[in-house]
Scaffold this motif. Structure first.
Motif, PDB file in Angstrom:
ATOM      1  N   THR A  29       0.859  -1.187   0.000  1.00  0.00           N
ATOM      2  CA  THR A  29       0.000   0.000   0.000  1.00  0.00           C
ATOM      3  C   THR A  29       0.888   1.226   0.000  1.00  0.00           C
ATOM      4  OG1 THR A  29      -1.730  -1.171   1.206  1.00  0.00           O
ATOM      5  CG2 THR A  29      -1.831   1.236   1.195  1.00  0.00           C
ATOM      6  N   ARG A  44      -3.433   0.459  -3.073  1.00  0.00           N
ATOM      7  CA  ARG A  44      -3.039  -0.924  -2.776  1.00  0.00           C
ATOM      8  C   ARG A  44      -2.723  -1.626  -4.081  1.00  0.00           C
ATOM      9  NH1 ARG A  44      -5.844  -6.144  -2.065  1.00  0.00           N
ATOM     10  NH2 ARG A  44      -4.714  -7.393  -0.538  1.00  0.00           N
ATOM     11  N   SER A 102      -3.178   4.830  11.165  1.00  0.00           N
ATOM     12  CA  SER A 102      -3.972   3.636  11.440  1.00  0.00           C
ATOM     13  C   SER A 102      -3.819   3.187  12.897  1.00  0.00           C
ATOM     14  CB  SER A 102      -3.513   2.492  10.528  1.00  0.00           C
ATOM     15  OG  SER A 102      -2.195   2.091  10.877  1.00  0.00           O
ATOM     16  N   ASN A 146      -5.878  -1.734   8.706  1.00  0.00           N
ATOM     17  CA  ASN A 146      -7.109  -1.366   7.998  1.00  0.00           C
ATOM     18  C   ASN A 146      -8.089  -0.588   8.871  1.00  0.00           C
ATOM     19  OD1 ASN A 146      -6.407  -2.491   5.505  1.00  0.00           O
ATOM     20  ND2 ASN A 146      -7.094  -4.525   6.120  1.00  0.00           N
ATOM     21  N   THR A 158     -11.089   0.503   6.391  1.00  0.00           N
ATOM     22  CA  THR A 158     -10.718   0.449   4.972  1.00  0.00           C
ATOM     23  C   THR A 158     -10.312  -0.989   4.623  1.00  0.00           C
ATOM     24  OG1 THR A 158      -8.399   1.001   5.444  1.00  0.00           O
ATOM     25  CG2 THR A 158      -9.905   2.841   5.072  1.00  0.00           C
ATOM     26  N   GLY A 159      -9.632  -1.161   3.479  1.00  0.00           N
ATOM     27  CA  GLY A 159      -9.080  -2.466   3.115  1.00  0.00           C
ATOM     28  C   GLY A 159     -10.120  -3.505   2.768  1.00  0.00           C
TER      29      GLY A 159
END
Length: 277
Positions: A29, A44, A102, A146, A158-159
């Protein structure tokens, strides 16, 4: 902003990679800048040679459909990919960039969090998962990297590259089962929303105690041995840390290896740990 269809590799020229934010065994990422408006995004890059994707077109179309469904939910706690496209042997998925970092960044800096701070983050993760599961979507990759934080410090999940619906889970198996995956995912068994509840328990444990419950930070064993530890090691609450009985009970019930006995998201939400919220 709408998700666009799979595009020709010329699309990649619209973004300039700046530096790597995160890397695992199948993808990386990166922070990138869009060339026309100079806005920052997170890109990503998934290497198709390292994963078992039967049809990259089907994989991209499936991801796009899931992300469109998530966008329709209009949840401030969920941030799906904006663009997904192929570039040779790679699949590029582009999402909003969150400069506040994060949960992984937070744990790297502070090691563990107070119970009150953990409760605040946990409430927002549960709210996000409740919205997602009610819509019939499983995240399947609920790792600290994430869980992002927006400008106000609120959680944004996210992710969504591994997200699916229960009836399509077998058609889109995970290419890589990391240390945050539930036992049934590691074993390649049928699975449902319970895999996210397991991962939620892992995140809770890591926020409170600053380490993975089954794998040590300096553990250099290969992936198979590490996964065996996740499958068979006993859950231990560090005696050096003082946490309430309610959070210990929540951890035990989320990290139940038998998926049929594990708490679902509604049961997690109704757990006494959240009664003060």
């Amino acid at each position: 902003m709408n998700i666009v269809p799979s595009l020709h590799s010329d699309k990649v020229t619209q973004f300039r990679l700046l530096y790597t934010l995160f890397k695992d065994s199948i993808s990386s990422t990166h922070l990138c800048r869009k060339c026309d408006d100079f806005k920052l995004y997170a890109m990503r890059i998934l290497n198709k040679e390292r994963v078992r994707i039967r049809s990259s077109h089907d994989h991209i179309q499936f991801q796009m459909d899931i992300c469109q469904e998530i966008r329709k939910l209009r949840s401030a706690f969920l941030s799906p990919f904006i663009w997904i496209y192929e570039d040779g042997l790679e699949i590029h998925s582009i999402a909003e960039f969150y400069p506040n970092g994060s949960l992984q960044d937070l744990l790297d800096r502070d090691t563990s969090l107070s119970e009150s701070h953990t409760l605040q983050i946990a409430c927002e993760i549960v709210e996000a998962l409740d919205t997602l599961h009610t819509a019939g979507i499983i995240h399947r990759d609920l790792a600290p990297c994430n869980i992002m934080f927006d400008a106000s410090g609120h959680v944004v999940i996210t992710g969504f590259g591994q997200a699916c619906r229960p009836d399509s889970a077998a058609s889109f198996p995970l290419p890589d089962t990391g240390l945050y995956c539930a036992p049934e995912l590691i074993l390649g068994w049928a699975h449902d929303f319970g895999v996210d509840c397991w991962s939620f328990g892992l995140l809770m444990y890591m926020m409170l105690f600053g380490s993975h419950p089954y794998v040590a930070d300096n553990d250099n064993d290969n992936a198979a041995i590490l996964q065996t530890k996740v499958l068979h090691s006993s859950l231990m609450v560090p005696r050096t840390m003082s946490v309430s009985w309610t959070v210990q009970d929540l951890l035990v019930q989320c990290l139940e290896r038998n998926a049929a006995l594990r708490l679902d998201i509604e049961q997690i939400r109704a757990h006494p740990y959240f009664c003060t919220v």
